[in-house]
Scaffold this motif. Structure first.
Motif, PDB file in Angstrom:
ATOM      1  N   GLU A  27      -9.968  -0.439  74.769  1.00  0.00           N
ATOM      2  CA  GLU A  27      -9.370   0.192  73.592  1.00  0.00           C
ATOM      3  C   GLU A  27      -8.990   1.628  73.914  1.00  0.00           C
ATOM      4  OE1 GLU A  27     -11.891   0.000  70.215  1.00  0.00           O
ATOM      5  OE2 GLU A  27     -12.114  -2.186  70.291  1.00  0.00           O
ATOM      6  N   ARG A  46       0.583   8.185  66.199  1.00  0.00           N
ATOM      7  CA  ARG A  46       1.055   6.806  66.028  1.00  0.00           C
ATOM      8  C   ARG A  46       2.411   6.606  66.702  1.00  0.00           C
ATOM      9  NH1 ARG A  46      -1.036   7.203  60.332  1.00  0.00           N
ATOM     10  NH2 ARG A  46      -2.974   5.976  60.293  1.00  0.00           N
ATOM     11  N   ILE A  49       1.833   6.111  70.396  1.00  0.00           N
ATOM     12  CA  ILE A  49       1.312   4.775  70.709  1.00  0.00           C
ATOM     13  C   ILE A  49       2.416   3.735  70.591  1.00  0.00           C
ATOM     14  CG2 ILE A  49      -0.286   2.978  69.925  1.00  0.00           C
ATOM     15  CD1 ILE A  49      -2.273   5.216  69.280  1.00  0.00           C
ATOM     16  N   ARG A  50       3.328   3.908  69.637  1.00  0.00           N
ATOM     17  CA  ARG A  50       4.454   2.980  69.517  1.00  0.00           C
ATOM     18  C   ARG A  50       5.320   3.011  70.765  1.00  0.00           C
ATOM     19  NH1 ARG A  50       4.679   4.591  64.047  1.00  0.00           N
ATOM     20  NH2 ARG A  50       6.351   6.092  64.487  1.00  0.00           N
ATOM     21  N   ALA A  53       3.523   0.974  73.311  1.00  0.00           N
ATOM     22  CA  ALA A  53       3.577  -0.444  72.956  1.00  0.00           C
ATOM     23  C   ALA A  53       4.939  -1.032  73.297  1.00  0.00           C
ATOM     24  CB  ALA A  53       3.273  -0.628  71.472  1.00  0.00           C
ATOM     25  N   SER A  59      -1.126  -2.944  73.739  1.00  0.00           N
ATOM     26  CA  SER A  59      -0.844  -3.929  72.701  1.00  0.00           C
ATOM     27  C   SER A  59      -1.453  -3.442  71.403  1.00  0.00           C
ATOM     28  CB  SER A  59      -1.405  -5.297  73.077  1.00  0.00           C
ATOM     29  OG  SER A  59      -2.814  -5.251  73.195  1.00  0.00           O
ATOM     30  N   THR A  60      -0.739  -3.677  70.326  1.00  0.00           N
ATOM     31  CA  THR A  60      -1.198  -3.264  69.010  1.00  0.00           C
ATOM     32  C   THR A  60      -1.061  -4.447  68.054  1.00  0.00           C
ATOM     33  OG1 THR A  60       0.995  -2.471  68.375  1.00  0.00           O
ATOM     34  CG2 THR A  60      -0.490  -0.871  69.399  1.00  0.00           C
ATOM     35  N   PRO A  65      -7.384  -2.177  66.981  1.00  0.00           N
ATOM     36  CA  PRO A  65      -7.046  -0.971  67.741  1.00  0.00           C
ATOM     37  C   PRO A  65      -6.072  -1.266  68.880  1.00  0.00           C
ATOM     38  CG  PRO A  65      -9.205  -1.779  68.389  1.00  0.00           C
ATOM     39  CD  PRO A  65      -8.778  -2.621  67.220  1.00  0.00           C
ATOM     40  N   ALA A  66      -5.403  -0.223  69.335  1.00  0.00           N
ATOM     41  CA  ALA A  66      -4.521  -0.359  70.490  1.00  0.00           C
ATOM     42  C   ALA A  66      -5.365  -0.576  71.740  1.00  0.00           C
ATOM     43  CB  ALA A  66      -3.659   0.889  70.643  1.00  0.00           C
ATOM     44  N   ARG A  67      -4.935  -1.522  72.567  1.00  0.00           N
ATOM     45  CA  ARG A  67      -5.648  -1.832  73.805  1.00  0.00           C
ATOM     46  C   ARG A  67      -4.697  -1.730  74.986  1.00  0.00           C
ATOM     47  NH1 ARG A  67     -10.550  -4.513  73.164  1.00  0.00           N
ATOM     48  NH2 ARG A  67     -11.010  -5.201  71.035  1.00  0.00           N
ATOM     49  N   HIS A 206       2.148  -9.747  72.209  1.00  0.00           N
ATOM     50  CA  HIS A 206       1.569  -8.425  72.472  1.00  0.00           C
ATOM     51  C   HIS A 206       2.365  -7.668  73.532  1.00  0.00           C
ATOM     52  CE1 HIS A 206      -2.630 -10.007  71.032  1.00  0.00           C
ATOM     53  NE2 HIS A 206      -1.743  -9.890  70.055  1.00  0.00           N
TER      54      HIS A 206
END
Length: 251
Positions: A27, A46, A49-50, A53, A59-60, A65-67, A206
């Motif tokens: 995570e 955010r 993180i996008r 991703a 992956s979200t 949580p994001a991993r 994902h």
């Protein structure tokens, strides 16, 4: 002042270094922890993180949580079919290919039903448009990750004879079941294309919307030349590679 791209660049650097802090499956820190670390708003974190991703690095999903995303490639050799044609086996092509690479691959049946077939697909499957065919959708998985979505259509007589009309797992794979029922696959046409994923596909696989997909369309025929199966496979291009070795160059 730092921007969301600065945050994405720093997190990307840590992920690509493959240090103990950010290993596949781990995570990422919570939004709140990243806020404290970078002194930025939740919206900015955010957005960072996008970016990751969409690049396929993390992956979200809703409520999780994001991993860090596993980017190990899985080789799918064309020779995988030869090893599963003999009836009585327990592993299909996906499971066999994964096992050869030390991975626990499994097939999950999602949908099995009877439905009318459209005109274009009917031409490929060699049945009248609008006739009822057996449809099977499966997910090819490693652990909890879906790495292929497989959609297949079968003429009803073929599906009934091969035992493909129930949602049970087909031990040994579809080709083994066809061979065991006296309809051994003899030849196939396979077309591979690429495209970008839909939002729904990116969420299921994902991948993020920036990772291309491979799409495979295959028509398998029996010894009499009649189609047995129309199969379409969708897979993330950064995780799956189809390998065609030792193909003859002349008849």
């Amino acid at each position: 002042m730092a921007t969301y791209r600065d945050v994405a660049d720093e997190l990307r650097r840590r992920i690509e270094l493959e240090q103990d802090e950010y290993r596949p499956g781990d995570e990422l820190p919570t939004i709140e922890r990243l806020q404290d670390q970078f002194s930025l708003s939740k919206q900015t974190i955010r957005a960072a993180i996008r970016v990751l991703a969409d690049e396929g690095l993390v992956s979200t999903g809703r409520g999780r949580p994001a991993r860090v995303r596993d980017n190990q490639r899985i080789r799918i050799p064309f020779s995988r079919y030869g090893g599963v044609m003999a009836p009585g086996g327990t592993a299909g092509p996906w499971e066999s290919a994964c096992a050869d690479q030390g991975l626990d691959g499994r097939m999950k049946t999602v949908t099995v039903d009877t439905r009318p077939i459209g005109q274009a697909d009917a031409a490929l499957l060699g049945v009248p448009p609008g006739s009822d065919v057996v449809y099977r959708q499966r997910h090819a998985c490693v652990g909890d990750d879906v790495l292929q979505v497989q959609q297949a259509w079968y003429p009803r007589p073929v599906a009934l004879q091969a035992g493909l009309t129930t949602a049970r797992k087909i031990e040994g794979g579809i080709y083994g079941a066809l061979a065991a029922s006296g309809m051994a696959p003899s030849e196939l046409d396979e077309t591979i294309r690429g495209r970008m994923p839909t939002t729904e596909e990116a969420e299921l696989l994902h991948t993020g919307t920036g990772v291309p997909l491979l799409t495979v369309e295959r028509v398998t025929r029996g010894a009499d030349g009649k189609p047995l199966e129309l199969l379409r496979v969708t897979a993330p291009a950064d995780r799956i590679e189809f390998v065609y070795n030792n193909l003859p160059l002349s008849q």
